[in-house]
Design a protein around this motif. Structure first.
Motif, PDB file in Angstrom:
ATOM      1  N   ILE A  35      22.678  57.836  32.447  1.00  0.00           N
ATOM      2  CA  ILE A  35      22.582  56.376  32.541  1.00  0.00           C
ATOM      3  C   ILE A  35      22.463  55.775  31.149  1.00  0.00           C
ATOM      4  O   ILE A  35      23.116  54.780  30.837  1.00  0.00           O
ATOM      5  CB  ILE A  35      21.395  55.966  33.437  1.00  0.00           C
ATOM      6  N   ARG A  36      21.669  56.395  30.302  1.00  0.00           N
ATOM      7  CA  ARG A  36      21.502  55.895  28.928  1.00  0.00           C
ATOM      8  C   ARG A  36      22.832  55.901  28.178  1.00  0.00           C
ATOM      9  O   ARG A  36      23.177  54.946  27.487  1.00  0.00           O
ATOM     10  CB  ARG A  36      20.463  56.753  28.205  1.00  0.00           C
ATOM     11  N   VAL A  37      23.595  56.974  28.316  1.00  0.00           N
ATOM     12  CA  VAL A  37      24.911  57.064  27.667  1.00  0.00           C
ATOM     13  C   VAL A  37      25.827  55.959  28.189  1.00  0.00           C
ATOM     14  O   VAL A  37      26.540  55.321  27.413  1.00  0.00           O
ATOM     15  CB  VAL A  37      25.535  58.463  27.893  1.00  0.00           C
ATOM     16  N   LEU A  38      25.801  55.719  29.489  1.00  0.00           N
ATOM     17  CA  LEU A  38      26.642  54.665  30.059  1.00  0.00           C
ATOM     18  C   LEU A  38      26.206  53.284  29.565  1.00  0.00           C
ATOM     19  O   LEU A  38      27.048  52.433  29.297  1.00  0.00           O
ATOM     20  CB  LEU A  38      26.615  54.728  31.592  1.00  0.00           C
ATOM     21  N   ILE A  39      24.901  53.079  29.425  1.00  0.00           N
ATOM     22  CA  ILE A  39      24.403  51.807  28.883  1.00  0.00           C
ATOM     23  C   ILE A  39      24.881  51.627  27.449  1.00  0.00           C
ATOM     24  O   ILE A  39      25.370  50.557  27.071  1.00  0.00           O
ATOM     25  CB  ILE A  39      22.864  51.748  28.946  1.00  0.00           C
TER      26      ILE A  39
END
Length: 93
Positions: A35-39
Motif C-alpha cells: 500500500i505504501r508503494v502504491l501511495i
C-alpha cells in the motif's frame, strides 16, 4: 440509561463487521508495504507486479497473493491494458 445507546452500538457493530475484511487485510506488514508503494507512486496510472516486487523486495508470487487479498477487500483496484495489469489505490472504494 443503557437502552438508548443500544441502537448506536448495534449499528456500530454492523459497520465494524463490514469493515473487518479490510482491517484484516491491512493488518499484514507486507500488504502495508505494498500500500505504501502504491501511495508513493500514485498518479502513474498504477504499478505492475514486477514494479511492486522491486520496491518491496518480496517475491512476485507473494506480491500477487497480497494484491489478490487487497483487491478482494476493495482497497486497491486493477486497470487492464492488453495483457498488462496495473494496480492502484482506489479512493472511491
Amino acid at each position: 440509561m443503557d437502552e438508548p445507546m443500544r441502537p448506536d452500538r448495534t449499528q456500530l457493530a454492523q459497520k465494524f463487521d463490514i469493515c473487518r475484511p479490510a482491517l484484516c487485510a491491512i493488518g499484514d506488514e507486507t500488504r502495508q508495504r505494498i500500500i505504501r508503494v502504491l501511495i508513493e507512486n500514485c498518479g502513474k496510472g498504477g504499478l505492475r507486479v514486477g514494479e511492486i516486487q522491486k520496491e518491496t523486495s518480496v517475491s512476485r508470487t507473494a506480491v500477487s497473493h497480497h494484491l489478490k487479498v487487497l483487491l478482494e477487500t476493495g482497497i486497491i483496484n486493477v486497470r487492464r491494458k492488453g495483457t498488462m495489469n496495473f494496480y492502484y489505490l482506489d479512493p472511491k472504494s
